[in-house]
Design a protein around this motif. Structure first.
Motif, PDB file in Angstrom:
ATOM      1  N   GLY A 151      56.155 -55.232 -17.265  1.00 16.44           N
ATOM      2  CA  GLY A 151      56.386 -53.960 -17.935  1.00 16.44           C
ATOM      3  C   GLY A 151      56.184 -53.985 -19.434  1.00 16.44           C
ATOM      4  N   GLY A 152      55.138 -54.635 -19.912  1.00 15.28           N
ATOM      5  CA  GLY A 152      54.844 -54.633 -21.345  1.00 15.28           C
ATOM      6  C   GLY A 152      55.696 -55.601 -22.147  1.00 15.28           C
ATOM      7  N   ASN A 153      56.571 -56.347 -21.479  1.00 13.77           N
ATOM      8  CA  ASN A 153      57.398 -57.308 -22.209  1.00 13.77           C
ATOM      9  C   ASN A 153      56.545 -58.418 -22.815  1.00 13.77           C
ATOM     10  N   ARG A 154      56.861 -58.799 -24.037  1.00 13.28           N
ATOM     11  CA  ARG A 154      56.156 -59.931 -24.641  1.00 13.28           C
ATOM     12  C   ARG A 154      57.119 -61.005 -25.120  1.00 13.28           C
ATOM     13  N   GLU A 155      58.352 -60.934 -24.670  1.00 20.32           N
ATOM     14  CA  GLU A 155      59.364 -61.937 -25.030  1.00 20.32           C
ATOM     15  C   GLU A 155      59.421 -63.037 -23.970  1.00 20.32           C
ATOM     16  N   PRO A 156      59.595 -64.281 -24.390  1.00 22.73           N
ATOM     17  CA  PRO A 156      59.874 -65.331 -23.408  1.00 22.73           C
ATOM     18  C   PRO A 156      61.200 -65.035 -22.693  1.00 22.73           C
ATOM     19  N   LEU A 157      61.270 -65.365 -21.413  1.00 21.22           N
ATOM     20  CA  LEU A 157      62.445 -64.995 -20.626  1.00 21.22           C
ATOM     21  C   LEU A 157      63.096 -66.214 -19.975  1.00 21.22           C
ATOM     22  N   TYR A 187      65.888 -53.864 -16.102  1.00 24.24           N
ATOM     23  CA  TYR A 187      64.644 -53.529 -15.401  1.00 24.24           C
ATOM     24  C   TYR A 187      64.712 -52.096 -14.881  1.00 24.24           C
ATOM     25  N   GLU A 188      63.539 -51.491 -14.746  1.00 26.76           N
ATOM     26  CA  GLU A 188      63.452 -50.200 -14.068  1.00 26.76           C
ATOM     27  C   GLU A 188      62.220 -50.205 -13.187  1.00 26.76           C
ATOM     28  N   GLY A 189      62.383 -49.762 -11.963  1.00 24.24           N
ATOM     29  CA  GLY A 189      61.254 -49.733 -11.045  1.00 24.24           C
ATOM     30  C   GLY A 189      60.172 -48.762 -11.525  1.00 24.24           C
ATOM     31  N   ILE A 190      58.931 -49.032 -11.171  1.00 27.48           N
ATOM     32  CA  ILE A 190      57.834 -48.126 -11.525  1.00 27.48           C
ATOM     33  C   ILE A 190      57.359 -47.448 -10.245  1.00 27.48           C
ATOM     34  N   GLU A 191      57.335 -46.123 -10.283  1.00 28.80           N
ATOM     35  CA  GLU A 191      56.975 -45.384  -9.078  1.00 28.80           C
ATOM     36  C   GLU A 191      55.569 -45.730  -8.609  1.00 28.80           C
ATOM     37  N   ASP A 204      56.902 -54.001  -9.224  1.00 25.09           N
ATOM     38  CA  ASP A 204      56.612 -53.970 -10.660  1.00 25.09           C
ATOM     39  C   ASP A 204      57.726 -53.210 -11.392  1.00 25.09           C
ATOM     40  N   TYR A 205      57.997 -53.607 -12.616  1.00 25.02           N
ATOM     41  CA  TYR A 205      59.138 -53.043 -13.337  1.00 25.02           C
ATOM     42  C   TYR A 205      58.806 -52.880 -14.811  1.00 25.02           C
ATOM     43  N   THR A 206      59.501 -51.965 -15.462  1.00 31.22           N
ATOM     44  CA  THR A 206      59.520 -52.014 -16.913  1.00 31.22           C
ATOM     45  C   THR A 206      60.720 -52.860 -17.298  1.00 31.22           C
ATOM     46  N   ALA A 207      60.644 -53.495 -18.445  1.00 28.00           N
ATOM     47  CA  ALA A 207      61.732 -54.382 -18.853  1.00 28.00           C
ATOM     48  C   ALA A 207      62.102 -54.113 -20.295  1.00 28.00           C
TER      49      ALA A 207
END
Lengths: 213, 252
Positions: free
Chosen positions: A97-103, A196-200, A205-208
Motif C-alpha cells: 500500500g505505498g509503504n516505504r518504511e522497513p517493517l 492496515y486497510e483492505g483494498i476493494e 492487498d492493503y494500504t498501510a
C-alpha cells in the motif's frame, strides 16, 4: 561525487545490517524470556530458534531476516505453532500500500520452521484466509480456533532500545498468546503500530499507515 | 586473563612457553573460563561504584521483579570459581547496601553445554543455603539461553529466581552504562565491546543514530546496472512519496 555516494551507501547498508542483526538477537532473547512467564509457561514450551534470510534479486543485499521458535502446546504435546518475527527492509515483506518504511512483523502461525520462501509475510497475502481485526491484527484461518494464528506489524525505525522492544513487541505478543483481542493487545499508545486497510477488489492487498502514539 | 591464570583455569599461557614445555594434547575446553575472566575479571579492579553499577543495572534491566534495594549499592565482592564441595559455579557476586545483601550465583557458558542434566539445579540447591537463596538470583549467561530454558522446563526449583541471559544482553548493559560512572568503567566497556565484537557479539544501538547518505540513490530496487556503467546512475533527491519503495531514504 557518484563514487563517494556509492561508497557511502554501502557503509550505510552495513551499519543498518549490523543493527538488524543485533536487534534480531535482542528479539530472540526477549521472546525466549517472555515464554518463561508463568501463564505462558503453563500453556507452551519452546524448542530452538530457526532463521532464514532473503537477498535482493542480484544477491547483493540482504533484504529480510526471519526467525521462529517452535511452540509445543502442552496439552497436545506437539509443535502446533511457530512464534517469531520478520524484519523486512525492502521487497514484498514491506511493499504494501505505498509503504516505504522497513517493517517488523511479529507472528505466531502454523507454518515453519522459518523460511522466507515458504512461511513469511509477503504482500499481497496469498490465500491466507486472513481476517483483519481492528486494522492491526491479521488472524489467519478460523478466527475461533484456539490457539489463533496471527501477525501484527511495527515500523522498524521506531525500535531503538530494549524498552521499545518490550513495549512494542513483547507485551502485545504476550497478550495475544494468552488470547487477548486486538483492541486490548494492540493499542495506539504502543507507537509505530501499522494500521492496515483492505483494498476493494484486491484480495490480500492493503494500504498501510503508521499509528503514532 | 589474570583471574583464569590465578585459579588455573586457562592453559593459554603455555602458548608463550618454549615449544618443549607446551602441552599440545591439552584438549580441555577452557574457553568459557577465559572469556569469563577476560570480560568480567577486570570489574574487580574498577572503583566500587562502577562494579556495583554494572551488576545492579544488569539485574534491574533483566530481573526487574527481583526487587533490589533502592539507591546505589555500597559494595560488591566478586568470587570467581568458588568451591562448594564438588561444585564450582563460575562466579558468586555479593552486592551490599549497607547491611542489606543480595547474592548473584552465576553460571557462564560459551560454546559448551551444561555439564549433566541438572547442573543448574544442583548449583542452586547446594551452593546456597535456604537463607541465602531468599536473597539470591541464579544467572545463566550463554551465547544462547536455550540450555538454561531446558533446565528450567525440566524442573523448576527456582520459583522465578533463575535469570537466563545471553552475552548479547550482558553486552547491551555494558553499552548502556559505558559513560555512566568512572573513566575506568568507560575503559573497561570499550575493551569488552571491542573483544566481543571480534567474536560476533555486537550491542544494539538503535536505528535513530544512523546517518543516511545525504542524497540517496532511488531507482526502484536496482542499485546499479553493470552493463550501462556507473556514469548512468543518477542520485536524485528522494521524492516525498516514491513510486516504488526504496531502501535508502533521508530521515526526516
Amino acid at each position: 561525487m557518484l563514487g563517494s555516494k556509492i561508497s557511502a551507501c554501502f557503509d550505510f547498508v552495513a551499519e543498518v545490517g549490523q543493527e538488524v542483526d543485533s536487534l534480531s538477537g535482542i528479539l530472540r532473547d526477549e521472546m525466549m524470556r517472555a515464554m518463561l512467564d508463568a501463564p505462558l509457561m503453563q500453556k507452551y514450551s519452546v524448542l530452538k530458534w530457526a532463521g532464514d534470510y532473503r537477498y535482493s534479486d542480484s544477491g547483493w543485499t540482504c533484504t529480510d531476516v526471519i526467525y521462529d521458535l517452535p511452540l509445543i502446546i502442552k496439552r497436545r504435546r506437539t509443535v502446533g505453532l511457530y512464534l517469531g518475527f520478520q524484519i523486512s527492509l525492502n521487497g514484498p515483506g514491506m511493499r504494501v500500500g505505498g509503504n516505504r518504511e522497513p517493517l517488523l512483523h511479529v507472528f505466531c502461525w502454523r507454518s515453519g520452521p522459518a523460511s522466507m520462501k515458504d512461511s513469511s509475510m509477503a504482500f499481497p497475502l496469498k490465500d491466507e484466509g486472513e481476517n483483519l481485526q481492528d486494522g492491526s491484527l491479521f488472524v489467519f484461518g478460523d478466527e475461533n480456533r484456539t490457539p489463533r494464528s496471527w501477525a501484527f506489524t511495527i515500523a522498524l525505525t521506531g525500535i531503538n532500545t530494549i524498552e521499545d522492544v518490550r513495549k512494542k513487541v513483547i507485551k502485545p505478543m504476550q497478550a495475544l498468546l494468552l488470547g487477548a483481542p486486538a483492541r486490548e493487545a494492540l493499542t495506539a499508545d504502543i507507537g509505530g503500530l501499522i494500521h492496515y486497510e483492505g483494498i476493494e477488489g484486491k484480495p490480500g492487498d492493503y494500504t498501510a499507515s503508521v499509528v503514532e502514539a | 586473563m589474570l583471574h583464569a591464570f590465578l585459579r588455573n583455569k586457562s592453559g593459554l599461557h603455555r602458548r608463550y612457553l618454549p615449544a618443549k614445555q607446551r602441552d599440545p594434547g591439552n584438549g580441555r575446553v577452557t574457553q568459557e573460563d577465559e572469556v569469563t575472566s577476560t570480560v568480567l575479571g577486570p570489574l574487580e579492579f574498577l572503583p566500587k561504584s562502577s562494579t556495583t553499577l554494572f551488576w545492579t543495572e544488569l539485574i534491574r534491566t533483566y530481573a526487574p521483579s527481583f526487587g533490589l534495594p533502592d539507591g546505589d549499592a555500597t559494595d560488591a565482592v566478586m568470587r570467581f570459581w568458588p568451591t562448594f564441595g564438588k561444585l564450582q559455579p563460575d562466579l558468586l557476586v555479593e552486592l551490599k547496601w549497607g547491611r542489606e545483601v543480595r547474592l548473584l550465583l552465576i553460571e557462564i557458558k560459551w560454546l559448551s553445554n551444561l555439564s549433566g542434566d541438572n547442573q543448574l539445579e544442583k548449583q542452586w540447591l547446594s551452593c546456597l543455603s535456604r537463607q541465602e537463596r531468599a536473597v539470591a538470583l541464579h544467572l545463566f549467561i550463554g551465547i544462547e539461553t536455550a540450555e538454561g530454558y531446558k533446565a528450567l522446563a525440566q524442573k523448576d526449583v527456582w520459583g522465578g529466581r533463575l535469570v537466563l541471559l545471553s552475552w548479547m544482553q550482558v553486552l547491551n548493559t555494558v553499552f548502556h552504562i559505558r559513560n555512566a560512572d568512572s573513566p575506568q568503567l568507560h575503559a573497561w566497556a570499550r575493551h569488552v565491546l571491542h573483544f566481543l565484537r571480534l567474536v560476533g557479539i555486537v550491542p544494539f544501538k538503535g536505528f535513530d543514530e544512523l546517518s543516511a547518505p545525504e542524497h540517496p540513490i532511488g531507482r526502484g530496487s536496482i542499485f546499479w546496472r553493470g552493463t550501462h556503467g556507473f556514469i548512468g546512475l543518477l542520485a536524485p533527491d528522494v521524492p516525498e512519496r516514491a513510486q516504488k519503495p526504496i531502501f535508502f531514504h533521508v530521515s526526516d
